[in-house]
Design an enzyme around this catalytic site. Structure first.
Site, mmCIF file in Angstrom:
data_model
loop_
_atom_site.group_PDB
_atom_site.id
_atom_site.type_symbol
_atom_site.label_atom_id
_atom_site.label_comp_id
_atom_site.label_asym_id
_atom_site.label_seq_id
_atom_site.Cartn_x
_atom_site.Cartn_y
_atom_site.Cartn_z
ATOM 1 N N THR A 26 0.830 -1.204 0.000
ATOM 2 C CA THR A 26 0.000 0.000 0.000
ATOM 3 C C THR A 26 0.865 1.254 0.000
ATOM 4 O OG1 THR A 26 -1.607 -1.243 1.306
ATOM 5 C CG2 THR A 26 -1.964 1.113 1.095
ATOM 6 N N THR A 27 1.984 1.217 0.734
ATOM 7 C CA THR A 27 2.900 2.361 0.747
ATOM 8 C C THR A 27 3.533 2.578 -0.610
ATOM 9 O OG1 THR A 27 3.316 1.936 3.087
ATOM 10 C CG2 THR A 27 4.893 3.346 1.952
ATOM 11 N N ARG B 79 -8.095 -0.943 7.470
ATOM 12 C CA ARG B 79 -8.197 -0.611 6.054
ATOM 13 C C ARG B 79 -9.056 -1.603 5.277
ATOM 14 N NH1 ARG B 79 -4.103 2.889 3.543
ATOM 15 N NH2 ARG B 79 -2.771 3.763 5.157
ATOM 16 N N ILE C 86 7.515 -4.514 8.897
ATOM 17 C CA ILE C 86 7.347 -3.940 7.559
ATOM 18 C C ILE C 86 6.974 -2.493 7.783
ATOM 19 C CG2 ILE C 86 6.004 -3.998 5.429
ATOM 20 C CD1 ILE C 86 5.862 -7.027 5.714
ATOM 21 N N LYS D 26 1.959 -10.206 8.476
ATOM 22 C CA LYS D 26 2.215 -8.806 8.808
ATOM 23 C C LYS D 26 0.993 -8.351 9.585
ATOM 24 C CE LYS D 26 2.538 -4.121 6.931
ATOM 25 N NZ LYS D 26 2.456 -3.266 5.719
ATOM 26 N N TYR E 7 -1.333 -10.361 5.253
ATOM 27 C CA TYR E 7 -1.331 -8.984 5.744
ATOM 28 C C TYR E 7 -2.695 -8.720 6.365
ATOM 29 C CZ TYR E 7 -0.853 -3.820 5.477
ATOM 30 O OH TYR E 7 -0.796 -2.488 5.756
ATOM 31 N N TYR F 195 -12.984 -4.410 1.428
ATOM 32 C CA TYR F 195 -14.246 -3.837 0.956
ATOM 33 C C TYR F 195 -15.363 -4.863 0.791
ATOM 34 C CZ TYR F 195 -17.574 -0.723 -1.238
ATOM 35 O OH TYR F 195 -18.707 0.009 -1.495
#
Length: 291
Positions: free
Chosen positions: A43-44, A137, A202, A160, A132, A106
Site C-alpha cells: 500500500t505504501t 483498512r 514492515i 504482517k 497482511y 471492501y
C-alpha cells in the site's frame, strides 16, 4: 531469512510516471543503509493507483535492482482472487522471495472466504506467502484461529500484523507455533511487538530512516531491548509525524528532504500540509537525520 527491518518501499513518480531511476537509487541506498529486505508495491508503494502493468514492472524492477543482496517481498494482494493470483504468479516468475497478501478489502469475506482466498493463492505458485492483516483498512479481521488453519499450509509462512493488538502476537504464537513468522505492520509498537514474539517490522518510517530502523530491529533480534528502546525514543516523533497524514505521503516528503526522490503522489492523495511538513522535518531532526 525474512526478518528485521523491511521497508514498505515507496514508488517514486516523476511527471506522473514511475521514476525507475529514482527507484534503483532507493534500492541501492536501502542495501547500503542495512535494510534487511524490501516490500515492493505494498500500500505504501501506492498499489491502489498503479496500473497492473506498472505494478508488475515495479516488482520486477525492484527484484532486478536488489540482485539477491536482500530479499524482496512483492505485494500481490487484491479483493479479487483472480487478480491476486495473477500478481502472485508474476512475482514468482520474476524471482521475488515472497508475496505479501492483504486480506480481501471492501467486499468483507467471512473467515471461510478468507481461507478459500488464501488457499487459492497458496496453490497458484511456488512462492512463500505472508498474510497482511489490517482490519482498519480492509474492514475484515482474520482471527488467530483462521490464521492457524492457514499456517498448516507449507507456503503460508507468516503474518504482517497491523492490528496494533500486542496481546494477539502471543495468541497467534500459541496457535500457529513459534516458527510462524510474525512481522509488525505498525512502526510505533514494533519494539513491543518484538518483545511479544515478533521478528521484525514492515515499516513506513524505514523509508526515511533505514539505518536507525535496521539497528532497532537488530537490537531486538539480539534481545537487547534497552538499546532498541533508546533507538525507538529517537524515532517516535518521526513515526507520529509521518502518520499525521497518509503515511506514504509523509514518507515521500521525508525522502524529498533527503534528496532521494520527488514527493509526488497520485490522486486522491495530495501533498502534505505545511504544518505536517514542519512536523516531519522536526521528527527527522529529533532522529538526527537532518540538522
Amino acid at each position: 531469512m525474512i526478518q528485521g527491518s523491511l521497508p514498505a518501499l515507496v514508488t517514486p513518480f516523476r511527471d506522473g510516471a514511475v521514476d525507475h531511476a529514482a527507484l534503483e537509487r532507493l534500492v541501492d541506498w536501502h542495501v547500503a543503509e542495512g535494510s534487511h529486505g524490501l516490500v515492493a508495491v505494498g500500500t505504501t508503494g501506492e498499489s491502489p493507483t498503479l496500473t497492473h502493468a506498472e505494478h508488475e514492472a515495479v516488482v520486477e524492477a525492484v527484484v532486478r535492482f536488489a540482485a539477491g543482496r536482500i530479499p524482496v517481498i512483492a505485494g500481490t494482494g487484491s479483493n479479487n482472487t483472480d487478480e491476486a493470483v495473477r500478481f502472485t504468479r508474476h512475482a514468482a516468475s520474476v524471482g521475488a522471495d515472497a508475496a505479501l497478501v492483504v486480506t480481501p478489502y471492501y467486499n468483507k469475506p467471512t473467515q471461510a472466504g478468507m481461507i478459500a482466498h488464501f488457499r487459492a493463492l497458496h496453490d497458484c505458485a511456488d512462492l512463500p506467502i505472508i498474510i497482511y492483516n489490517i482490519p482498519g483498512r480492509s474492514a475484515v479481521d482474520m482471527t488467530p484461529e483462521t490464521m492457524a488453519e492457514l499456517a498448516q499450509l507449507p507456503r503460508i509462512i507468516g503474518v504482517k500484523d497491523a492490528t496494533g493488538d500486542l496481546d494477539r502476537v502471543c495468541r497467534q504464537r500459541m496457535l500457529c507455533g513459534p516458527e510462524f513468522l510474525q512481522i509488525s505492520g505498525e512502526d510505533a509498537t514494533a519494539h513491543g511487538f518484538n518483545a511479544q514474539g515478533g521478528r521484525g517490522c514492515i515499516s513506513v518510517t524505514a523509508n526515511v530512516a533505514p539505518r536507525l530502523c535496521a539497528e532497532l530491529q537488530e537490537a531486538c533480534l539480539a534481545n537487547d531491548y534497552a538499546r532498541a528502546l533508546e533507538i525507538q525514543d529517537r524515532l517516535m516523533p518521526l513515526h507520529k509525524a509521518i502518520f499525521a497524514e497518509p503515511g506514504l505521503v509523509g514518507a515521500k516528503y521525508g525522502l524529498s528532504v533527503l534528496g532521494h526522490c520527488a514527493p509526488d503522489t497520485r490522486l486522491p492523495l495530495v501533498e502534505l500540509t505545511e504544518a505536517a511538513q514542519a512536523r516531519v522535518r522536526e521528527g527527522m531532526r529529533h532522529a538526527g537525520l537532518i540538522d
